[in-house]
Each structure stands twice: as structure tokens, then as C-alpha cells.
Write an enzyme that holds these catalytic residues in place. Structure first.
Site, mmCIF file in Angstrom:
data_model
loop_
_atom_site.group_PDB
_atom_site.id
_atom_site.type_symbol
_atom_site.label_atom_id
_atom_site.label_comp_id
_atom_site.label_asym_id
_atom_site.label_seq_id
_atom_site.Cartn_x
_atom_site.Cartn_y
_atom_site.Cartn_z
ATOM 1 N N GLY A 1 10.286 -19.208 -24.331
ATOM 2 C CA GLY A 1 10.143 -18.440 -23.098
ATOM 3 C C GLY A 1 11.076 -18.836 -21.968
ATOM 4 O O GLY A 1 10.898 -18.381 -20.843
ATOM 5 N N ALA A 2 12.092 -19.646 -22.236
ATOM 6 C CA ALA A 2 12.991 -20.115 -21.172
ATOM 7 C C ALA A 2 13.830 -18.983 -20.586
ATOM 8 O O ALA A 2 14.003 -18.892 -19.373
ATOM 9 C CB ALA A 2 13.896 -21.228 -21.705
ATOM 10 N N ASP B 1 8.839 -12.235 -30.146
ATOM 11 C CA ASP B 1 9.210 -13.283 -31.093
ATOM 12 C C ASP B 1 8.225 -13.293 -32.252
ATOM 13 O O ASP B 1 7.055 -12.931 -32.080
ATOM 14 C CB ASP B 1 9.238 -14.654 -30.427
ATOM 15 N N VAL C 1 11.177 -8.013 -34.014
ATOM 16 C CA VAL C 1 11.957 -7.142 -33.126
ATOM 17 C C VAL C 1 12.717 -6.065 -33.893
ATOM 18 O O VAL C 1 13.185 -5.088 -33.303
ATOM 19 C CB VAL C 1 12.931 -7.992 -32.266
ATOM 20 N N LYS D 1 23.463 -13.631 -28.975
ATOM 21 C CA LYS D 1 24.080 -14.820 -29.555
ATOM 22 C C LYS D 1 24.589 -14.515 -30.951
ATOM 23 O O LYS D 1 23.962 -13.782 -31.711
ATOM 24 C CB LYS D 1 23.054 -15.960 -29.616
#
Length: 245
Positions: A86-87, A114, A132, A196
Site C-alpha cells: 500500500g505504499a 492486489d 487485476v 514497472k
């Protein structure tokens, strides 16, 4: 002087205590686990994440990208893919004001997804244990999004490493391609996507695909991304929503 000797003894005791604690924690760990623990102890971003109450060091990657490109603004709707722990959602909540911390600014929306469990966060809607890439997850995201559209899709997700570099690269690129399906359903025209990827043979193919539906695509390597890591990020903006036939 006596004072200097006392301070020297104090720091020597502190050093011995810390060294003993470290050795105790390392005892029984594998070589890889020991290396990871030692690296974590030396990492300035790990220390900063603790002091700033962020869930992990990866938050600084998004903070750096947002400080540079201002992709997160008050009132924006954000979908955070691979959100655990959760960052990145923490950063998004603060930047889009989804918890209403700034009464004078528009209130945004943050949705995190997630396969793992994501601890609750004020200002975020989390879909834990959700894939997802699954159309049923897409439907839930659309229900949560105001007007059914997102301004930004974020993805720091990655597959569990198999140890085979080419295979892991291919799996991550495949996950990134799935984000384009999500974008087609949820991303508003002019929106942005950050994903990413790991360097490898398919990176150019992914970049070409992104360039076909976004007006601008650039490669980023944030300072918080470890130098020895193959990870990089594509930052795509000015989404051109495909016209349905």
C-alpha cells in the site's frame, strides 16, 4: 579528558550492542536472507520510509516521479495495480486528496488491487485477493470510479521471481500488456499510466505498443530504484482512447 573517555565508552557499548543484536538477528538465516537484512539496514530509503510512516521504500519511487511530472493532482482518480502493501496508494491518497486532508482542494479517489491482502488505508478503496487481469475485477473498479473513469493507472506489480531472468521478464511484460486492457475500459482520454518492467528483449515491443495509444512515452529509473536492479518504469501520458468499431 574524563568526559571524552566516558563518551568513547558509551559509543563503544552502543556499537557492541548493535553488533550483537545484528548477529543475533542474522543467526540461522540463509546467506541470501543475511545479505537482504544487511542491505535493508544500510538503505537510506528504508530508514526514511520508517521516519515518514510510509509502508515501504518503494513509495519514494512514485514520490520522485510525481514531483518531477505532477501526474497526481487533487481530485484525480487513481487505480493502483499490485498495490500491496500500500505504499504507492499512500502517496496517491496524499497527492489526490482522497482522504480530504485539504478541505479547500478537490477530493480524489484511490483504488488499489492486489492478489495479496492490503491493510486498510484511510482514503483508499482496496480490492484485496483480486486479479487485476480479471474482467470481473475491471467491473468492480468501474463501479468505484467516479464517472467510471480514471486519470491515472499505476503499476508497481511484478511476478514472483523464478530465478530465470528471461522468463521473469516475459511474465512481467505480459502483465504490463494486460494493463492496456484495463486502460481501454477505465482510463480517460488524456490520462496517464506508469508501469514497472524489467529490462529484456520484449521491452521495445511494450514501448511500441504504449506509443501506439499514448501521445508520449518515456523510460524512467528513479533514484530509489536500486542500481543493481533491472527494473525501470514506462511513464505514458496523453492517452488516446481507441475508437470502438
Amino acid at each position: 579528558s574524563t568526559a571524552k573517555i566516558m563518551w568513547h565508552c558509551f559509543f563503544q557499548r552502543r556499537f557492541l550492542h548493535c553488533s550483537f543484536s545484528l548477529m543475533k538477528n542474522l543467526k540461522g538465516k540463509t546467506h541470501a536472507e543475511q545479505r537482504w537484512m544487511l542491505r535493508q539496514r544500510k538503505d537510506p530509503y528504508v530508514k526514511a520510509s520508517h521516519s515518514q510512516n510510509l509502508r515501504c521504500r518503494s513509495a519514494f519511487k512514485l514520490l520522485e516521479m510525481d514531483d518531477r511530472f505532477h501526474l497526481l493532482r487533487p481530485g484525480y482518480s487513481v487505480v493502483d495495480c499490485g498495490a500491496a502493501p500500500g505504499a504507492w496508494s499512500q502517496v496517491a491518497v496524499r497527492r489526490v486528496n482522497s482522504a480530504g486532508a485539504e478541505p479547500e482542494s478537490p477530493i480524489g479517489t484511490v483504488i488499489g488491487i492486489d492478489l495479496l491482502n492490503i491493510p486498510p488505508l484511510d482514503g483508499a478503496h482496496f480490492l484485496s485477493s483480486h486479479d487485476v487481469t480479471d474482467p470481473t475485477t475491471h467491473a468492480k473498479i468501474l463501479e468505484l470510479l467516479p464517472s467510471g473513469q480514471a486519470h491515472v493507472i499505476l503499476s508497481d506489480m511484478a511476478p514472483n521471481a523464478s530465478g530465470f531472468k528471461d522468463m521473469d521478464h516475459e511474465r512481467l511484460v505480459t502483465m504490463c500488456f494486460c494493463l492496456l486492457d484495463l486502460a481501454e475500459k477505465t482510463l480517460r482520454p488524456g490520462g496517464s499510466l506508469v508501469c514497472k518492467y524489467w529490462e529484456g528483449a520484449l521491452a521495445q515491443k511494450l514501448q511500441d505498443k504504449l506509443s501506439s495509444v499514448f501521445g508520449s512515452v518515456r523510460t524512467l529509473k528513479p533514484s530509489a530504484s536500486r542500481k543493481d536492479s533491472a527494473e525501470k518504469y514506462f511513464f505514458a501520458r496523453m492517452y488516446k482512447k481507441p475508437i470502438k468499431q
